[in-house]
Write an enzyme that holds these catalytic residues in place. Sequence first.
Site, PDB file in Angstrom:
ATOM      1  N   TYR A  56       0.829  -1.210   0.000  1.00  0.00           N
ATOM      2  CA  TYR A  56       0.000   0.000   0.000  1.00  0.00           C
ATOM      3  C   TYR A  56       0.863   1.259   0.000  1.00  0.00           C
ATOM      4  CZ  TYR A  56      -4.400  -2.455   0.496  1.00  0.00           C
ATOM      5  OH  TYR A  56      -5.490  -3.245   0.253  1.00  0.00           O
ATOM      6  N   ASP A 150      10.757  18.373  -3.464  1.00  0.00           N
ATOM      7  CA  ASP A 150      10.721  17.520  -2.270  1.00  0.00           C
ATOM      8  C   ASP A 150      12.043  17.686  -1.520  1.00  0.00           C
ATOM      9  OD1 ASP A 150       8.401  16.496  -3.325  1.00  0.00           O
ATOM     10  OD2 ASP A 150       9.254  14.550  -3.909  1.00  0.00           O
ATOM     11  N   CYS A 382       3.676 -18.266  -5.783  1.00  0.00           N
ATOM     12  CA  CYS A 382       4.361 -18.148  -4.491  1.00  0.00           C
ATOM     13  C   CYS A 382       3.409 -18.479  -3.344  1.00  0.00           C
ATOM     14  CB  CYS A 382       5.025 -16.788  -4.351  1.00  0.00           C
ATOM     15  SG  CYS A 382       6.453 -16.878  -3.263  1.00  0.00           S
ATOM     16  N   LEU A 383       2.946 -17.493  -2.567  1.00  0.00           N
ATOM     17  CA  LEU A 383       1.995 -17.828  -1.511  1.00  0.00           C
ATOM     18  C   LEU A 383       0.762 -18.518  -2.104  1.00  0.00           C
ATOM     19  CD1 LEU A 383       1.348 -17.516   1.553  1.00  0.00           C
ATOM     20  CD2 LEU A 383       0.077 -15.464   0.943  1.00  0.00           C
ATOM     21  N   HIS A 508       8.275 -16.466  -9.030  1.00  0.00           N
ATOM     22  CA  HIS A 508       7.415 -15.420  -9.600  1.00  0.00           C
ATOM     23  C   HIS A 508       7.679 -15.291 -11.104  1.00  0.00           C
ATOM     24  CE1 HIS A 508       6.063 -13.479  -5.776  1.00  0.00           C
ATOM     25  NE2 HIS A 508       7.142 -14.085  -5.319  1.00  0.00           N
ATOM     26  N   GLU A 510       6.037 -13.775 -13.193  1.00  0.00           N
ATOM     27  CA  GLU A 510       5.609 -12.459 -13.705  1.00  0.00           C
ATOM     28  C   GLU A 510       6.772 -11.484 -13.870  1.00  0.00           C
ATOM     29  OE1 GLU A 510       4.948 -13.691 -10.719  1.00  0.00           O
ATOM     30  OE2 GLU A 510       4.902 -12.137  -9.149  1.00  0.00           O
TER      31      GLU A 510
HETATM   32  N1  GLN Z   1       4.960 -15.572   2.447  1.00  0.00           N
HETATM   33  C1  GLN Z   1       5.432 -16.644   1.644  1.00  0.00           C
HETATM   34  C2  GLN Z   1       6.885 -16.968   1.922  1.00  0.00           C
HETATM   35  O1  GLN Z   1       7.596 -16.189   2.465  1.00  0.00           O
HETATM   36  C3  GLN Z   1       5.227 -16.360   0.169  1.00  0.00           C
HETATM   37  C4  GLN Z   1       5.942 -15.153  -0.335  1.00  0.00           C
HETATM   38  C5  GLN Z   1       5.426 -14.644  -1.646  1.00  0.00           C
HETATM   39  O2  GLN Z   1       4.285 -14.909  -2.021  1.00  0.00           O
HETATM   40  N2  GLN Z   1       6.229 -13.872  -2.326  1.00  0.00           N
HETATM   41  O3  GLN Z   1       7.326 -18.049   1.606  1.00  0.00           O
END
Ligand code: GLN
Length: 535
Positions: A56, A150, A382-383, A508, A510
């Site tokens: 955020y 700034d 990942c997660l 990842h 992406e």
């Molecule tokens: N929180 C999970 C971990 O640390 C996944 C991290 C993520 O999605 N980048 O393994």
Amino acid sequence: MAETKYIFVTGGVVSSLGKGIISSSIGKLLQARGYNITIQKFDPYINIDPGTLNPYEHGECYVTVDGMETDLDLGHYERFTDIQTTKANSLTTGRIYKAVIDKERRGDYLGKTIQVVPHITDEIKRNVKLLGKKNHYDFVITEIGGTVGDIESTPFLEAIRQLKWELGKDAICVHLTYVPYLKAAQELKTKPTQHSVKELQSIGIQPDILVLRTEKHLNDGILKKVAAFCNVDFDCVIQSEDLPSIYEVPVNMQNQGLDVAILKKIGEPIDAKPGLGPWKNFLERRAKATEEVRIGLVGKYDLQDAYKSIRESLSQAGTYNDHKTVLVFVNSEKITRENVAEKLEGLDGVVICPGFGQRGIEGKVIAAHYTRTHNIPTFGICLGMQMMVVEFARNVLGYDDANSREIDETTEHNVIDIMEEQKNITNMGGTMRLGAYECILKQGSRVFDMYKESIIQERHRHRYEFNNEFQQEYERAGMKCVGRNPESNLVEIVEIPGLKWYVGTQFHPEYQSTVLKPHPLFVDFVKTAIENKKK
Ligand code: GLN
């Protein structure tokens, strides 16, 4: 080119004008003329890197091949230009100060008083020049985060002033500003731009080129007025009108001669306008792709920038499948067993997003269960992959308490566990498993067919991993471990072969999808989602 040339991109009036897109477009256009370029970002905040920042605060955290957690603008640089960025492409005030303080502690300054000028500014200048020298780039484009005026960007601007003075024609400043349209007066206003340029001039920087962001077309009269008030040549005042897609910006910039203006200022010869062939083909294909495919993003951050690279990867994959990807954010905190069918209704495919911590976790597990049992194409990242694994343990292997150690430290069925080398880490910043690692794909697996090669490299950012103790049980029950790290034997990819598309990656993907080289997993996932929709 004999000497590296430096282009500084600064911003004025307001933030979020798209300096990253303009920097990427400049890179793209110079590349098209045969120059070897790189793009660097300076962020004026004090964090060492954005790795510890909440999305955020600063949107997605982008990870380079060499494992630096960086600003999401680096993602734009790579997606537009196909360059590979590294640690040297991303600096913050924190990193600059840390380097200077470390030198001071080592005694490198031989008893001098350490000051913002010259020590901090010298360190900034060193990092700009080093990037050019080390790799013999023709152009180093350096984007300065924040807005002129700034407090925290002052040392960066002072460093640019000095560099411009030292390098003469070899360094220029492109300043991006905003021209607001006042509805009540029905007028476009250039005063904020004039003020912003004055602010820059008061620091001692004369911008060479101005790019004016605007929602409405600016006529020559307005551009001439800005040129006259700001001491900038008329052909160096470019407008960047709102466009349907950020990928159209390079073409728009080329049509107005932004690259020609840069080369003129720098004193380089100007050859014929390059065609931008493949890029334009992509845009044409994209414009024609109007049929929609709806992909759900199950995550907890209701903010466009939080999943920036995933969004762009899916959008590119849509184009390559001649469809328009419509992304639907589904807040995982709001998903329950009762409402999951309704929440995922009408989606042709679902991505279960990356993330950290407890919040929204159960919603991801419920979504993974629903899509698995309803055979909806699903991509866990990942997660997201970890929650696919947890769901499978609970509902197929029969371990009700299965979880990731991150969420439940005491569960016996820790199907996702903390990595051995992570156990004693107490410092949170920059200590995850980060950057590119090799992965060996299993012959005959679905992902092998997608990549069409057996050794791949993908980027990571996590502390937890698939627990190999459970591997055989998973394989027997139908969830296959089809990608492994050759050194550590960590499971990097799981898939359920019988389903339309049910793949989870610990890495990842992406971060590696670009406009001209879309990622095979995203392309295949969207393709399957389209087929799913047709049925
Ligand atoms: N929180 C999970 C971990 O640390 C996944 C991290 C993520 O999605 N980048 O393994």
